[in-house]
Motif scaffolding. Structure first.
Motif, PDB file in Angstrom:
ATOM      1  N   HIS A   1      -4.167  22.293  -4.018  1.00 37.22           N
ATOM      2  CA  HIS A   1      -2.812  22.477  -4.575  1.00 37.22           C
ATOM      3  C   HIS A   1      -2.322  23.872  -4.241  1.00 37.22           C
ATOM      4  O   HIS A   1      -1.190  24.082  -3.801  1.00 37.22           O
ATOM      5  N   SER A   2      -3.210  24.832  -4.491  1.00 38.27           N
ATOM      6  CA  SER A   2      -2.836  26.226  -4.335  1.00 38.27           C
ATOM      7  C   SER A   2      -2.579  26.602  -2.878  1.00 38.27           C
ATOM      8  O   SER A   2      -1.641  27.316  -2.557  1.00 38.27           O
ATOM      9  N   LEU A   3      -3.438  26.088  -1.988  1.00 40.48           N
ATOM     10  CA  LEU A   3      -3.329  26.460  -0.573  1.00 40.48           C
ATOM     11  C   LEU A   3      -2.217  25.718   0.160  1.00 40.48           C
ATOM     12  O   LEU A   3      -1.552  26.283   1.025  1.00 40.48           O
ATOM     13  N   PHE A   4      -2.067  24.434  -0.169  1.00 42.02           N
ATOM     14  CA  PHE A   4      -1.199  23.611   0.674  1.00 42.02           C
ATOM     15  C   PHE A   4      -0.004  23.005  -0.046  1.00 42.02           C
ATOM     16  O   PHE A   4       0.713  22.193   0.522  1.00 42.02           O
ATOM     17  N   ASP A   5       0.222  23.375  -1.308  1.00 48.72           N
ATOM     18  CA  ASP A   5       1.383  22.903  -2.066  1.00 48.72           C
ATOM     19  C   ASP A   5       1.505  21.393  -2.130  1.00 48.72           C
ATOM     20  O   ASP A   5       2.604  20.842  -2.142  1.00 48.72           O
ATOM     21  N   GLN A   6       0.393  20.736  -2.129  1.00 47.44           N
ATOM     22  CA  GLN A   6       0.390  19.294  -2.342  1.00 47.44           C
ATOM     23  C   GLN A   6      -1.015  18.917  -2.763  1.00 47.44           C
ATOM     24  O   GLN A   6      -1.924  19.737  -2.689  1.00 47.44           O
ATOM     25  N   SER A   7      -1.168  17.678  -3.215  1.00 46.72           N
ATOM     26  CA  SER A   7      -2.500  17.282  -3.647  1.00 46.72           C
ATOM     27  C   SER A   7      -3.291  16.761  -2.446  1.00 46.72           C
ATOM     28  O   SER A   7      -2.716  16.278  -1.469  1.00 46.72           O
ATOM     29  N   MET A   8      -4.611  16.875  -2.550  1.00 47.65           N
ATOM     30  CA  MET A   8      -5.481  16.386  -1.487  1.00 47.65           C
ATOM     31  C   MET A   8      -5.251  14.893  -1.276  1.00 47.65           C
ATOM     32  O   MET A   8      -5.162  14.419  -0.149  1.00 47.65           O
ATOM     33  N   GLU A   9      -5.144  14.165  -2.372  1.00 49.33           N
ATOM     34  CA  GLU A   9      -5.000  12.719  -2.220  1.00 49.33           C
ATOM     35  C   GLU A   9      -3.673  12.314  -1.585  1.00 49.33           C
ATOM     36  O   GLU A   9      -3.639  11.357  -0.812  1.00 49.33           O
TER      37      GLU A   9
ATOM     38  N   ARG B   1      -8.265   4.059   4.550  1.00 45.95           N
ATOM     39  CA  ARG B   1      -7.465   4.856   3.629  1.00 45.95           C
ATOM     40  C   ARG B   1      -7.933   4.686   2.199  1.00 45.95           C
ATOM     41  O   ARG B   1      -8.156   5.657   1.478  1.00 45.95           O
ATOM     42  N   LYS B   2      -8.100   3.441   1.786  1.00 47.00           N
ATOM     43  CA  LYS B   2      -8.469   3.190   0.387  1.00 47.00           C
ATOM     44  C   LYS B   2      -9.747   3.917   0.019  1.00 47.00           C
ATOM     45  O   LYS B   2      -9.854   4.531  -1.045  1.00 47.00           O
ATOM     46  N   LEU B   3     -10.731   3.825   0.914  1.00 52.78           N
ATOM     47  CA  LEU B   3     -12.026   4.443   0.616  1.00 52.78           C
ATOM     48  C   LEU B   3     -11.891   5.958   0.541  1.00 52.78           C
ATOM     49  O   LEU B   3     -12.340   6.587  -0.420  1.00 52.78           O
ATOM     50  N   LEU B   4     -11.234   6.555   1.520  1.00 56.56           N
ATOM     51  CA  LEU B   4     -11.121   8.015   1.545  1.00 56.56           C
ATOM     52  C   LEU B   4     -10.335   8.554   0.355  1.00 56.56           C
ATOM     53  O   LEU B   4     -10.755   9.513  -0.292  1.00 56.56           O
TER      54      LEU B   4
ATOM     55  N   ASP C   1       0.801  -1.223   0.000  1.00 59.75           N
ATOM     56  CA  ASP C   1       0.000   0.000   0.000  1.00 59.75           C
ATOM     57  C   ASP C   1       0.834   1.273   0.000  1.00 59.75           C
ATOM     58  O   ASP C   1       0.578   2.197  -0.761  1.00 59.75           O
ATOM     59  N   ASP C   2       1.845   1.322   0.852  1.00 63.52           N
ATOM     60  CA  ASP C   2       2.652   2.540   0.936  1.00 63.52           C
ATOM     61  C   ASP C   2       3.513   2.725  -0.299  1.00 63.52           C
ATOM     62  O   ASP C   2       3.727   3.838  -0.771  1.00 63.52           O
ATOM     63  N   PHE C   3       4.013   1.625  -0.815  1.00 62.52           N
ATOM     64  CA  PHE C   3       4.830   1.658  -2.029  1.00 62.52           C
ATOM     65  C   PHE C   3       4.021   2.304  -3.155  1.00 62.52           C
ATOM     66  O   PHE C   3       4.469   3.248  -3.806  1.00 62.52           O
ATOM     67  N   ILE C   4       2.812   1.811  -3.332  1.00 69.49           N
ATOM     68  CA  ILE C   4       1.945   2.336  -4.373  1.00 69.49           C
ATOM     69  C   ILE C   4       1.503   3.761  -4.056  1.00 69.49           C
ATOM     70  O   ILE C   4       1.432   4.614  -4.937  1.00 69.49           O
ATOM     71  N   ARG C   5       1.215   4.021  -2.807  1.00 70.13           N
ATOM     72  CA  ARG C   5       0.801   5.363  -2.405  1.00 70.13           C
ATOM     73  C   ARG C   5       1.840   6.400  -2.845  1.00 70.13           C
ATOM     74  O   ARG C   5       1.503   7.425  -3.445  1.00 70.13           O
ATOM     75  N   ILE C   6       3.086   6.132  -2.579  1.00 71.42           N
ATOM     76  CA  ILE C   6       4.136   7.093  -2.914  1.00 71.42           C
ATOM     77  C   ILE C   6       4.207   7.315  -4.422  1.00 71.42           C
ATOM     78  O   ILE C   6       4.249   8.446  -4.900  1.00 71.42           O
ATOM     79  N   LEU C   7       4.172   6.236  -5.172  1.00 72.67           N
ATOM     80  CA  LEU C   7       4.282   6.367  -6.624  1.00 72.67           C
ATOM     81  C   LEU C   7       3.073   7.017  -7.260  1.00 72.67           C
ATOM     82  O   LEU C   7       3.200   7.725  -8.265  1.00 72.67           O
ATOM     83  N   THR C   8       1.900   6.777  -6.678  1.00 68.00           N
ATOM     84  CA  THR C   8       0.703   7.258  -7.360  1.00 68.00           C
ATOM     85  C   THR C   8       0.165   8.589  -6.849  1.00 68.00           C
ATOM     86  O   THR C   8      -0.714   9.162  -7.466  1.00 68.00           O
ATOM     87  N   THR C   9       0.676   9.104  -5.726  1.00 68.43           N
ATOM     88  CA  THR C   9       0.142  10.382  -5.269  1.00 68.43           C
ATOM     89  C   THR C   9       1.149  11.525  -5.210  1.00 68.43           C
ATOM     90  O   THR C   9       0.770  12.683  -5.344  1.00 68.43           O
TER      91      THR C   9
ATOM     92  N   ASP D   1      -1.990  14.029   0.605  1.00 68.98           N
ATOM     93  CA  ASP D   1      -2.077  14.395   2.016  1.00 68.98           C
ATOM     94  C   ASP D   1      -2.894  13.356   2.776  1.00 68.98           C
ATOM     95  O   ASP D   1      -2.480  12.876   3.842  1.00 68.98           O
ATOM     96  N   ILE D   2      -4.054  13.023   2.225  1.00 69.49           N
ATOM     97  CA  ILE D   2      -4.903  12.035   2.883  1.00 69.49           C
ATOM     98  C   ILE D   2      -4.198  10.678   2.920  1.00 69.49           C
ATOM     99  O   ILE D   2      -4.154  10.005   3.952  1.00 69.49           O
ATOM    100  N   ALA D   3      -3.615  10.278   1.783  1.00 68.76           N
ATOM    101  CA  ALA D   3      -2.962   8.964   1.713  1.00 68.76           C
ATOM    102  C   ALA D   3      -1.844   8.843   2.736  1.00 68.76           C
ATOM    103  O   ALA D   3      -1.627   7.775   3.314  1.00 68.76           O
TER     104      ALA D   3
END
Lengths: 302, 302
Positions: free
Chosen positions: B112-120, B132-135, A172-180, B122-124
């Motif tokens: 992206h604009s506010l926090f310099d990263q993507s929502m996904e 995690r997967k669902l969110l 999960d973490d491996f994929i998380r890093i690559l995909t987000t 950050d959540i991931a």
């Protein structure tokens, strides 16, 4: 439009040369204009008209080239999820090498044309590890800033290395890093990986003896995210040498990268194969198909 | 004690009062002030200070939230929920499931604009465990919103979902197929699925099918948002509502007031469920500028 008049006057059937000369050197905005003027004048979509007259590789090249880039990618993505034309590389290319906002346009084009979302199709047509990798890849809206967090790069390089050592390639973490993570962040992470652990991650991944489809795709994801011209060079090389199963790779790479990074790909090709790309293509293809590809390769010079 | 502060009354009584009057007020208000006999003054209870600050700030918060662009509003809500932790993840579900595809995408752009990263990303990286997967999937969704649907596809998904929530072992919220269905399918497809599920199982999909409250909440937000909002509004207006729950009132009003159709559905649903109109309830329970502001927002959809 003079060009149009000539075109319509001389008719279709034997005029592949004219088609090439009209379309190959136009940019996306111009091709779009040509399409709309054609439709307004002749009450038919240009692509439908072309479809009746042309054949095989040449037709495919012209069609792909004429389509708007987002529509083109949507078409390619749809094709790649169908059972008989299954080709997950294409999805990886689209998800990883298009800019984030461009990918959104692809999704919109996909929904408009196929009345469903690309995500639901990718999800439905994949399972297990492949889905675990491909679905987030296609869903993500990556941050595109240059900001890099070096501490995070170090800690995530460590995670990647742990997972590689444990052979947990779909962790999960491996994929998380690559995909987000953003491309900039990922670049920093993978550089750190290389510096800290002595090898580029793909080198480690290649050492895995069970080199199945998932592993190949995983390496492609990493290459596409960090060094896309290398991936495209490989696709071209395999396609030109008729190796592997990606028979339409040549057409796809030339039509999708001509307006993007073809110069870099050409350089990479020359570097790797000691022969210029247009020479390799000329040797391997012929007729109108060859002419179209060569014209597209020279697109920037027109 | 309702919510908000009757600023006008305060101005006319406290504001104009003499020192001695205020002293009498403090001595009389034993729940707010405690006599410090040794030092001869009436001390404010801590909880009263906090309570006042909170009540005074309701109008303030509502106005600030209202002035923001909806995308920024939602991005900030998600960020706050993420920081708060597991108890607040329902907010992430609410935002990702009740907004339109374009609005959710907008929130991701704002992020992206506010926090310099993507929502996904950050959540991931901050959510662990089965949710995690669902969110991540829910916030990454860019759903098809057209009117085409394949009923047999929805039926087969309903069967899959029915099996997934019934079987033991891995929690339903983690199961790949559950996540696939909930995070990629269009809302229209899910409506069809809902109908089939209830027929297959003989029970209500929205009756709490899973142990996971997030999964249950996602279902109700996706399928019956007006019901969901009515319920949480009622909870926030309840006299026993805690500090956090009371805040839901501002959030729902401010985030939904721009969408007349939805607001009207919420009003209707609320009336059906609780026998009085939202406007009446607000009149009864809320005070001051906060009340007037809420009623103004409410009337936008009249």
């Amino acid at each position: 439009m003079f060009v149009f008049w000539v075109w319509s006057e001389t008719g279709w059937g034997t005029n592949e040369k004219l088609i090439i000369s009209i379309l190959a050197h136009r940019n996306a905005a111009q091709r779009s204009l040509i399409r709309s003027v054609y439709a307004a004048t002749y009450n038919e979509d240009l692509l439908k008209a072309l479809d009746k007259e042309l054949s095989s590789d040449f037709e495919r090249a012209v069609m792909l080239w004429t389509l708007d880039p987002p529509e083109r990618d949507a078409y390619l993505a749809k094709e790649s999820t169908k059972m008989f034309t299954k080709n997950n590389w294409v999805l990886v290319e689209i998800a990883c090498t298009r800019p984030a906002l461009e990918l959104i346009k692809v999704k919109q084009a996909y929904q408009a044309r196929y009345k469903k979302s690309i995500e639901e199709d990718v999800a439905q047509h994949t399972s297990g590890d492949l889905r675990k990798l491909l679905l987030p890849l296609v869903s993500t809206f990556r941050y595109e800033g240059d900001d890099v967090n070096m501490m995070l790069a170090r800690s995530e390089a460590k995670i990647l290395h742990e997972k590689v050592s444990e052979k947990s390639y779909s962790d999960d973490d491996f994929i998380r890093i690559l995909t987000t993570r953003s491309k900039a962040q990922l670049g920093a992470t993978l550089n750190h990986y290389n510096n800290e652990y002595g090898n580029a991650i793909n080198k480690n991944l290649k050492e895995e003896s069970d080199d199945n489809d998932y592993m190949k795709l995983l390496r492609a994801v990493i290459t596409c995210l960090t060094y896309p011209e290398k991936h495209f060079e490989k696709v071209l090389r395999l396609s030109i040498n008729k190796m592997g199963t990606d028979e339409w790779g040549l057409t796809r790479v030339v039509t999708t990268r001509t307006e993007v990074d073809m110069e870099r790909i050409k350089e990479e090709y020359q570097r790797r194969n000691s022969i210029p790309l247009d020479r390799a293509i000329a040797k391997d293809t012929s007729g109108d198909y060859e002419d179209m590809l060569v014209a597209l390769l020279g697109h920037g010079d027109a | 004690m309702g919510m908000g502060v009757d600023e006008n009354a305060l101005i006319s009584t406290l504001g104009k009062s003499q020192k001695e009057h205020r002293k009498l007020f403090r001595k009389a208000s034993k729940s707010f002030f405690v006599e410090d006999e040794e030092r001869a003054f009436e001390k404010c209870h801590d909880h009263f200070v906090r309570h006042l600050k909170l009540e005074f700030s309701r109008f303030n918060t509502a106005v600030v939230m209202w002035a923001m662009h909806p995308w920024e509003r939602d991005a900030r809500l998600v960020k706050k929920a993420l920081k708060k932790g597991e108890e607040a993840y329902n907010l992430i579900v609410e935002v990702s499931c009740t907004r339109s595809a374009e609005d959710l995408l907008g929130a991701r752009k704002a992020y992206h604009s506010l926090f310099d990263q993507s929502m996904e990303e950050d959540i991931a990286s901050h959510v662990h465990g089965p949710q995690r997967k669902l969110l991540v999937g829910l916030v990454s969704a860019y759903r098809y919103e057209g009117n085409k649907v394949k009923d047999d596809s929805a039926k087969s998904d309903a069967k899959i979902l029915a099996e997934a929530v019934a079987s033991s072992g891995e929690e339903a919220v983690e199961k790949d197929e559950v996540v696939r269905i909930l995070t990629t399918r269009s809302k229209l497809h899910l409506q069809h699925l809902y109908k089939h599920f209830n027929e297959i199982k003989g029970s209500d999909l929205l009756g709490g099918v899973s142990k996971s409250s997030l999964l249950n909440e996602a279902l109700i937000c996706l399928l019956k948002p007006a019901l969901y909002f009515s319920k949480i509004l009622d909870a926030s207006l309840n006299k026993d509502a805690d500090k956090t729950t009371k805040k839901w009132l501002t959030r729902v009003f401010v985030t939904r007031a721009d969408h007349s159709d939805e607001m009207n559905e919420i009003k209707e649903e609320y009336n059906n469920l609780y026998g009085e109109t939202l406007a009446q309830r607000i009149q009864e329970k809320i005070k001051g500028n906060y009340r007037d502001f809420l009623l103004t927002l409410l009337s936008k959809s009249d």
